[in-house]
Scaffold this motif. Sequence first.
Motif, mmCIF file in Angstrom:
data_model
loop_
_atom_site.group_PDB
_atom_site.id
_atom_site.type_symbol
_atom_site.label_atom_id
_atom_site.label_comp_id
_atom_site.label_asym_id
_atom_site.label_seq_id
_atom_site.Cartn_x
_atom_site.Cartn_y
_atom_site.Cartn_z
ATOM 1 N N LYS A 48 0.996 -1.589 -0.072
ATOM 2 C CA LYS A 48 0.042 0.077 0.212
ATOM 3 C C LYS A 48 0.903 1.268 -0.064
ATOM 4 O O LYS A 48 0.344 2.391 -0.435
ATOM 5 C CB LYS A 48 -0.999 0.127 1.454
ATOM 6 N N TYR A 49 1.484 1.057 0.556
ATOM 7 C CA TYR A 49 3.101 2.154 1.130
ATOM 8 C C TYR A 49 4.165 2.032 0.374
ATOM 9 O O TYR A 49 5.172 3.125 0.758
ATOM 10 C CB TYR A 49 3.094 2.522 2.384
ATOM 11 N N GLY A 50 3.862 2.000 -0.952
ATOM 12 C CA GLY A 50 5.110 2.424 -1.933
ATOM 13 C C GLY A 50 6.205 0.465 -1.866
ATOM 14 O O GLY A 50 7.639 0.893 -2.463
ATOM 15 N N GLY A 51 5.570 -0.255 -1.649
ATOM 16 C CA GLY A 51 6.737 -1.253 -1.777
ATOM 17 C C GLY A 51 7.819 -1.474 -1.378
ATOM 18 O O GLY A 51 8.014 -1.718 -0.243
ATOM 19 N N ALA A 52 9.788 -1.520 -2.219
ATOM 20 C CA ALA A 52 10.401 -1.480 -1.573
ATOM 21 C C ALA A 52 10.451 -0.193 -1.210
ATOM 22 O O ALA A 52 11.656 -0.308 0.045
ATOM 23 C CB ALA A 52 11.436 -1.650 -2.918
ATOM 24 N N ALA A 53 10.493 0.543 -1.353
ATOM 25 C CA ALA A 53 10.466 1.491 -1.054
ATOM 26 C C ALA A 53 10.045 2.276 1.324
ATOM 27 O O ALA A 53 10.531 2.382 2.084
ATOM 28 C CB ALA A 53 9.605 3.540 -1.708
ATOM 29 N N VAL A 209 4.931 -9.816 -6.576
ATOM 30 C CA VAL A 209 6.416 -9.760 -6.727
ATOM 31 C C VAL A 209 6.619 -8.345 -6.509
ATOM 32 O O VAL A 209 7.294 -7.389 -5.651
ATOM 33 C CB VAL A 209 7.746 -10.634 -7.239
ATOM 34 N N GLU A 210 6.385 -7.848 -7.617
ATOM 35 C CA GLU A 210 6.366 -6.321 -8.374
ATOM 36 C C GLU A 210 5.656 -5.481 -7.561
ATOM 37 O O GLU A 210 5.638 -4.629 -6.941
ATOM 38 C CB GLU A 210 6.097 -6.210 -9.983
ATOM 39 N N PHE A 211 4.131 -6.399 -7.376
ATOM 40 C CA PHE A 211 3.397 -5.276 -6.692
ATOM 41 C C PHE A 211 4.364 -5.298 -4.823
ATOM 42 O O PHE A 211 3.911 -3.870 -4.180
ATOM 43 C CB PHE A 211 1.829 -5.833 -6.343
ATOM 44 N N PHE A 212 4.488 -5.856 -4.403
ATOM 45 C CA PHE A 212 5.431 -6.443 -2.751
ATOM 46 C C PHE A 212 6.894 -4.998 -3.276
ATOM 47 O O PHE A 212 6.973 -4.705 -1.962
ATOM 48 C CB PHE A 212 5.709 -7.339 -3.125
ATOM 49 N N LEU A 213 7.921 -5.863 -4.326
ATOM 50 C CA LEU A 213 8.440 -4.657 -3.914
ATOM 51 C C LEU A 213 8.865 -4.070 -4.889
ATOM 52 O O LEU A 213 9.787 -3.450 -4.908
ATOM 53 C CB LEU A 213 9.753 -6.035 -4.228
ATOM 54 N N ALA A 214 8.168 -3.721 -6.252
ATOM 55 C CA ALA A 214 8.501 -2.498 -6.731
ATOM 56 C C ALA A 214 8.339 -0.666 -6.052
ATOM 57 O O ALA A 214 7.232 -1.357 -5.288
ATOM 58 C CB ALA A 214 7.820 -2.361 -7.915
ATOM 59 N N PRO A 215 9.457 -0.151 -6.068
ATOM 60 C CA PRO A 215 9.506 0.946 -5.392
ATOM 61 C C PRO A 215 8.954 1.914 -6.061
ATOM 62 O O PRO A 215 8.903 1.811 -7.529
ATOM 63 C CB PRO A 215 11.107 1.380 -4.851
ATOM 64 N N ASP A 216 8.007 2.320 -4.843
ATOM 65 C CA ASP A 216 7.239 3.703 -5.609
ATOM 66 C C ASP A 216 7.219 4.892 -4.694
ATOM 67 O O ASP A 216 6.335 4.537 -3.304
ATOM 68 C CB ASP A 216 5.413 3.314 -5.558
ATOM 69 N N PHE A 217 8.260 5.859 -4.539
ATOM 70 C CA PHE A 217 8.845 6.478 -3.712
ATOM 71 C C PHE A 217 7.390 8.085 -3.751
ATOM 72 O O PHE A 217 7.477 8.532 -2.657
ATOM 73 C CB PHE A 217 9.963 7.598 -3.418
ATOM 74 N N SER A 218 6.297 7.846 -4.542
ATOM 75 C CA SER A 218 5.629 8.749 -4.628
ATOM 76 C C SER A 218 4.930 8.279 -3.255
ATOM 77 O O SER A 218 3.797 9.996 -3.039
ATOM 78 C CB SER A 218 4.861 8.810 -5.979
ATOM 79 N N LYS A 219 4.378 7.515 -3.240
ATOM 80 C CA LYS A 219 4.002 6.955 -1.946
ATOM 81 C C LYS A 219 3.949 6.940 -0.856
ATOM 82 O O LYS A 219 3.365 6.253 0.500
ATOM 83 C CB LYS A 219 3.497 4.876 -2.204
ATOM 84 N N LEU A 220 5.502 6.897 -0.050
ATOM 85 C CA LEU A 220 5.836 7.406 0.701
ATOM 86 C C LEU A 220 5.423 9.271 1.040
ATOM 87 O O LEU A 220 5.568 10.125 0.569
ATOM 88 C CB LEU A 220 7.463 7.662 0.731
ATOM 89 N N SER A 221 4.924 9.288 2.544
ATOM 90 C CA SER A 221 4.813 10.350 3.069
ATOM 91 C C SER A 221 4.175 10.012 4.713
ATOM 92 O O SER A 221 5.420 9.058 5.317
ATOM 93 C CB SER A 221 2.903 10.144 3.017
ATOM 94 N N ALA A 222 4.096 11.209 5.084
ATOM 95 C CA ALA A 222 4.229 11.274 7.101
ATOM 96 C C ALA A 222 3.519 10.257 7.933
ATOM 97 O O ALA A 222 3.774 9.389 8.413
ATOM 98 C CB ALA A 222 3.349 12.757 7.605
ATOM 99 N N ALA A 223 2.031 9.967 6.342
ATOM 100 C CA ALA A 223 1.281 9.089 7.445
ATOM 101 C C ALA A 223 2.203 7.489 7.030
ATOM 102 O O ALA A 223 1.915 6.331 8.017
ATOM 103 C CB ALA A 223 0.237 8.677 6.395
#
Length: 457
Positions: A48-53, A209-223
Amino acid sequence: MNKKSSNPGSAFPGPKTDGFSKSGFILAAIGSSVGLGNMWKFPYITGKYGGAAFFLLFIICLIVVGLPILLAEMAIGRGGRGNAASSLFNITGKKQWKWVGAISVVTSFLIMSYYGVVAGWTLHYTVGSFSGALNKPGTDYSATFTAFAGGYMPLFWQAVVMLITGVIIAKGISGGIEKFNKVLIPGFLIILVILMIRALTLPGAAAGVEFFLAPDFSKLSAASALTALGHAFFSLSLGMGCMLTYGSYVQKDQSLGKATLAIGAGDLIYAFIAGMIIFPTIFSYGMKPEAGVGLAFMALPAAFAQMPFGFLFGGLFFLLLAIAALTSCVSILEVPVAYAMGEWKWSRKKAAVIVSVASFIIGVPAALSVGGVLSFITFADKSIFDLFDFVTSYILMPVGGLIVTIFTGYAWKRAGDEVGLSGWWYRIWMFLIRYIAPILIILIFLYSVGLLNLGEE
């Protein structure tokens, strides 16, 4: 200065003590941290919050908050040589710390009362999977779980869990808890690897695997940062007295620093492999990832039912959950048992029997509130089960963690001697304990109870 072991609250009554071996302690501590949360919650929040990120963020939070508090808890236990309440008193000689420390004893007792219910579910599903009862074509797994949880069978399985846990604890540290973990943890790792290999070889596993580990830094937030912090805290069983109590059984020549790193590494590896099992499996069968009961007891059984030899792999999966639950149950129940032994002078067997029975009785309303005859009783729109979970996970555990940081950072003048840190390592650890961890725990608490709104959707 520390009080001698002759102190009334001491867990070590004399020179010959029933403590952990070096390897036994690490395995038992890993068993405590290996719980159900990492299997059904961590993979979901990672996706939910960005995978590998998010996984990287979790590692950082584990290092900054989780491991320093873990080290502090174990040091308090070994330094005070008592239970979760008396260790603080043994170190300072101030009675108020004993009463403050008793909060973690209450926390662990309440957690056990409903955690034993969920552990019972895993045993029921283990038997049902291996027997083939859960692998019948056309089964509605949502309805199956609802019917099971809403009946009286959960009480039987809860009793089985309490019986197993009580017997192990009654046998002592080296002869019970350590032996139990030395058998189950290696078996646990073998099952993990088998299930991961099976999951990764399923058709369409790459999407999971991609859903779990693909990094998506745009989903990182204070929450997402506070979510990572909270999970780092909870996944190590902090704030409930488990690691503090286990620490009281550790010998003086054991390196707490190395033990802390080993436990943290075990927690990370388990969380990672759990994701590599769950997401490839559910994506292979066109299912949506979700957290909690729906994932473990509804979505995954449906996936295993469609899989060749699904009864075997489904059985192994729920056996994995059962082992994770039982090793955690042992560490959780040991906290009030150790307290009863130290404060009320009960024998280990007497304490194990009475505390197990009391925990079962307190847990009955929780078991019957999950769609059962007591589901009509709610508090602030929460069932009895959910209320137990909310109060312990989001209020009492953070309070317990905060107590550990304040005690170690400000009340215990010789903490560095016990943990074996000096120079820059000691300064960094003390800085994190005194200033960083307390602030972050408070933020976790405010966010978890809804008092801190970060604009999350």
